[in-house]
Motif scaffolding. Structure first.
Motif, PDB file in Angstrom:
ATOM      1  N   PRO A 297       0.817  -1.220   0.000  1.00 50.48           N
ATOM      2  CA  PRO A 297       0.000   0.000   0.000  1.00 50.48           C
ATOM      3  C   PRO A 297       0.851   1.270   0.000  1.00 50.48           C
ATOM      4  O   PRO A 297       0.559   2.226  -0.733  1.00 50.48           O
ATOM      5  CB  PRO A 297      -0.819  -0.126   1.289  1.00 50.48           C
ATOM      6  CG  PRO A 297      -0.895  -1.605   1.547  1.00 50.48           C
ATOM      7  CD  PRO A 297       0.434  -2.125   1.118  1.00 50.48           C
ATOM      8  N   GLN A 298       1.934   1.285   0.815  1.00 53.18           N
ATOM      9  CA  GLN A 298       2.813   2.464   0.843  1.00 53.18           C
ATOM     10  C   GLN A 298       3.517   2.638  -0.506  1.00 53.18           C
ATOM     11  O   GLN A 298       3.681   3.761  -0.993  1.00 53.18           O
ATOM     12  CB  GLN A 298       3.860   2.329   1.951  1.00 53.18           C
ATOM     13  CG  GLN A 298       3.295   2.240   3.351  1.00 53.18           C
ATOM     14  CD  GLN A 298       3.193   0.804   3.835  1.00 53.18           C
ATOM     15  OE1 GLN A 298       2.693  -0.066   3.105  1.00 53.18           O
ATOM     16  NE2 GLN A 298       3.637   0.560   5.062  1.00 53.18           N
ATOM     17  N   ALA A 299       3.935   1.502  -1.092  1.00 51.43           N
ATOM     18  CA  ALA A 299       4.602   1.566  -2.392  1.00 51.43           C
ATOM     19  C   ALA A 299       3.668   2.125  -3.457  1.00 51.43           C
ATOM     20  O   ALA A 299       4.080   2.936  -4.296  1.00 51.43           O
ATOM     21  CB  ALA A 299       5.084   0.169  -2.792  1.00 51.43           C
ATOM     22  N   ALA A 332      -0.154  -7.823  -6.742  1.00 54.12           N
ATOM     23  CA  ALA A 332       0.111  -8.278  -5.369  1.00 54.12           C
ATOM     24  C   ALA A 332      -1.051  -7.937  -4.442  1.00 54.12           C
ATOM     25  O   ALA A 332      -1.310  -8.665  -3.474  1.00 54.12           O
ATOM     26  CB  ALA A 332       1.401  -7.647  -4.857  1.00 54.12           C
ATOM     27  N   LEU A 333      -1.762  -6.850  -4.755  1.00 53.10           N
ATOM     28  CA  LEU A 333      -2.921  -6.454  -3.953  1.00 53.10           C
ATOM     29  C   LEU A 333      -4.202  -7.103  -4.483  1.00 53.10           C
ATOM     30  O   LEU A 333      -5.304  -6.726  -4.079  1.00 53.10           O
ATOM     31  CB  LEU A 333      -3.057  -4.927  -3.958  1.00 53.10           C
ATOM     32  CG  LEU A 333      -1.930  -4.162  -3.244  1.00 53.10           C
ATOM     33  CD1 LEU A 333      -2.062  -2.657  -3.480  1.00 53.10           C
ATOM     34  CD2 LEU A 333      -1.933  -4.465  -1.754  1.00 53.10           C
ATOM     35  N   GLN A 334      -4.054  -8.058  -5.413  1.00 51.65           N
ATOM     36  CA  GLN A 334      -5.165  -8.822  -5.982  1.00 51.65           C
ATOM     37  C   GLN A 334      -6.170  -7.931  -6.725  1.00 51.65           C
ATOM     38  O   GLN A 334      -7.369  -8.183  -6.734  1.00 51.65           O
ATOM     39  CB  GLN A 334      -5.877  -9.627  -4.881  1.00 51.65           C
ATOM     40  CG  GLN A 334      -4.964 -10.615  -4.179  1.00 51.65           C
ATOM     41  CD  GLN A 334      -5.664 -11.441  -3.121  1.00 51.65           C
ATOM     42  OE1 GLN A 334      -6.892 -11.506  -3.092  1.00 51.65           O
ATOM     43  NE2 GLN A 334      -4.896 -12.071  -2.249  1.00 51.65           N
ATOM     44  N   ALA A 339      -4.203  -3.522 -12.552  1.00 55.35           N
ATOM     45  CA  ALA A 339      -2.901  -3.857 -13.131  1.00 55.35           C
ATOM     46  C   ALA A 339      -2.972  -3.794 -14.653  1.00 55.35           C
ATOM     47  O   ALA A 339      -2.089  -3.221 -15.312  1.00 55.35           O
ATOM     48  CB  ALA A 339      -2.476  -5.249 -12.675  1.00 55.35           C
ATOM     49  N   GLU A 340      -4.032  -4.367 -15.208  1.00 53.47           N
ATOM     50  CA  GLU A 340      -4.203  -4.367 -16.663  1.00 53.47           C
ATOM     51  C   GLU A 340      -4.315  -2.940 -17.193  1.00 53.47           C
ATOM     52  O   GLU A 340      -3.727  -2.590 -18.224  1.00 53.47           O
ATOM     53  CB  GLU A 340      -5.443  -5.180 -17.034  1.00 53.47           C
ATOM     54  CG  GLU A 340      -5.635  -5.332 -18.535  1.00 53.47           C
ATOM     55  CD  GLU A 340      -6.803  -6.234 -18.869  1.00 53.47           C
ATOM     56  OE1 GLU A 340      -6.790  -6.821 -19.963  1.00 53.47           O
ATOM     57  OE2 GLU A 340      -7.731  -6.349 -18.030  1.00 53.47           O
ATOM     58  N   LEU A 387       2.779 -14.494 -11.365  1.00 53.34           N
ATOM     59  CA  LEU A 387       3.027 -13.165 -11.915  1.00 53.34           C
ATOM     60  C   LEU A 387       3.402 -12.183 -10.821  1.00 53.34           C
ATOM     61  O   LEU A 387       4.336 -11.405 -10.963  1.00 53.34           O
ATOM     62  CB  LEU A 387       1.792 -12.680 -12.666  1.00 53.34           C
ATOM     63  CG  LEU A 387       1.849 -11.261 -13.259  1.00 53.34           C
ATOM     64  CD1 LEU A 387       3.030 -11.129 -14.206  1.00 53.34           C
ATOM     65  CD2 LEU A 387       0.547 -10.938 -13.964  1.00 53.34           C
ATOM     66  N   ALA A 388       2.668 -12.242  -9.726  1.00 56.14           N
ATOM     67  CA  ALA A 388       2.976 -11.350  -8.608  1.00 56.14           C
ATOM     68  C   ALA A 388       4.368 -11.617  -8.080  1.00 56.14           C
ATOM     69  O   ALA A 388       5.150 -10.691  -7.811  1.00 56.14           O
ATOM     70  CB  ALA A 388       1.950 -11.526  -7.491  1.00 56.14           C
TER      71      ALA A 388
END
Length: 418
Positions: A297-299, A332-334, A339-340, A387-388
């Motif tokens: 989340p911070q990233a 990574a955050l599902q 992402a797409e 992928l993550a």
């Protein structure tokens, strides 16, 4: 004029806001008495101050006004100065074709005047442009030509700048032996003329080379010295670069809390002086450091802000690169849909810029999602997890690399050119 003298005094102390105030007062006086040469020269000085403050649009207007003034009074020397100022601003705004045009016109102007000091300054600027465009052979040729002129006429300041430029050009091509030699020579030049600002830039460059050699403790020493020099001068650009370097050396050593602290301090420096480019890079590196530690989340917050700042300052390739990292964080955050979207946007930017390596990277990321969609739910889940994992293995790996190795599909270093 006393007002102009005060402005120059504050500028010498790197107190740019105070300098601008006095120079604006001087400009009004020159306008009042109809002294157009005074107007032009003061506009150029103000343009240079706003460039240092990263207020590029304001600087652009000031240099344009100066060019018009000098053209009106037929001052070739003044035109040359304004043209080089305009060219430097175009670079910072990614208007590379216009920048090259201004530099070339400036060089021709100085050649006609026989002004080798102006010619060498213009050549250094043109070489910086070529370096930013990955035209390294042309960059080296222009820096070497400037170096030859400066050596011949004894202009040590521009000689030092040419050597710094050569060091950057060699370093980005992983020619660390040449880069180290150029930075070391620049350091000696700046020491000999008592130019501590140049000394800080050379030390930062040597720190970068040490990172390239994976000599992280040595890099830490060099960046620390550059920071001490910059602090003594209150030289924020050198300070920010040193802090970024210290963040990288600590991250490479796995000392993440210290790395975070240095990147945060760099961010504070650039925020204070209003340097948008510096803020973008600081947030970018801070975001990567968070991602390396699985602080997603911070990233995401840091990299999103970095992307927006890159866009503001016209660094579209860096913005697209940030989108690639953000896509991995979304996985990574599902949040595969986000992402797409991010990778699709990155692909569009790279395609528009003709950046095939970046476009290929985005395509590969998107292909993983397409493959997962065409498979069964269980396999889809495993593919997305893979992928993550691959994405964050990649982010962790690049976070451990020296800046000259980061994001090989970029056309420039993640670094604030001093």
């Amino acid at each position: 004029m006393a007002l102009e003298g005060l402005g120059e005094a504050f500028q010498a102390q790197l107190k740019f806001s105070e300098a601008a105030q006095y120079l604006y007062h001087a400009l009004e006086v020159y306008r009042g008495v109809g002294n157009q040469m005074g107007q032009g020269n003061t506009l150029v000085r103000l343009g240079n101050i706003y460039r240092m403050l990263a207020r590029y649009k304001d600087a652009d207007l000031l240099f344009l006004e100066a060019l018009n003034v000098f053209t009106r009074i037929d001052s070739a020397e003044g035109r040359g100065t304004a043209l080089v100022g305009l060219a430097n601003i175009q670079i910072m705004q990614s208007n590379t074709s216009q920048a090259e045009s201004y530099f070339l016109e400036g060089i021709r102007t100085y050649e006609r005047l026989g002004d080798q000091v102006g010619e060498s300054c213009s050549l250094n600027g043109l070489a910086e442009l070529y370096r930013a465009q990955s035209r390294y052979t042309e960059a080296e040729a222009s820096f070497c030509r400037a170096l030859d002129i400066c050596t011949r006429i004894g202009n040590e300041l521009e000689k030092g700048k040419a050597l710094i430029g050569l060091g950057k050009t060699y370093r980005i091509q992983f020619k660390y032996v040449g880069a180290q030699d150029a930075y070391a020579r620049a350091l000696e030049v700046f020491k000999s003329i008592g130019d501590d600002m140049g000394r800080a830039n050379a030390l930062n460059g040597l720190g970068e080379v040490s990172l390239g050699y994976l000599k992280h403790p040595e890099a830490h020493v060099l960046f620390s010295e550059a920071l001490a020099v910059s602090d003594g001068l209150n030289y924020d650009l050198g300070r920010g670069n040193a802090l970024l370097g210290l963040g990288h050396s600590n991250r490479a050593l796995g000392i993440y809390p210290a790395a975070e602290a240095f990147f945060v301090r760099a961010l504070e420096v650039y925020t204070r002086v209003g340097n948008i480019t510096g803020k973008a890079h600081s947030l970018n590196e801070l975001g990567r450091t968070y991602a390396t530690q699985n602080k997603y989340p911070q990233a995401d917050i840091c990299l999103s802000d970095a992307m927006e700042y890159f866009r503001q300052c016209g660094q579209d390739i860096s913005a697209a690169s940030a989108l690639i990292s953000l896509g991995h964080i979304s996985v990574a955050l599902q949040d595969v849909l986000t992402a797409e979207q991010r990778w699709t946007e990155a692909r569009g930017i790279f395609s528009r810029l003709g950046h095939t390596d970046g476009e290929t990277t985005a395509e590969k990321c998107l292909s993983h999602i397409s493959t997962a969609r065409n498979r069964s739910g269980g396999l889809q889940f495993r593919l997305l997890v893979a992928l993550a994992c691959l994405g964050f293995a990649w982010i962790a790996w690049i976070a451990m690399q020296p800046k000259s190795c980061l994001y090989t599909f970029r056309s420039r270093l993640i670094w604030i050119a001093a």
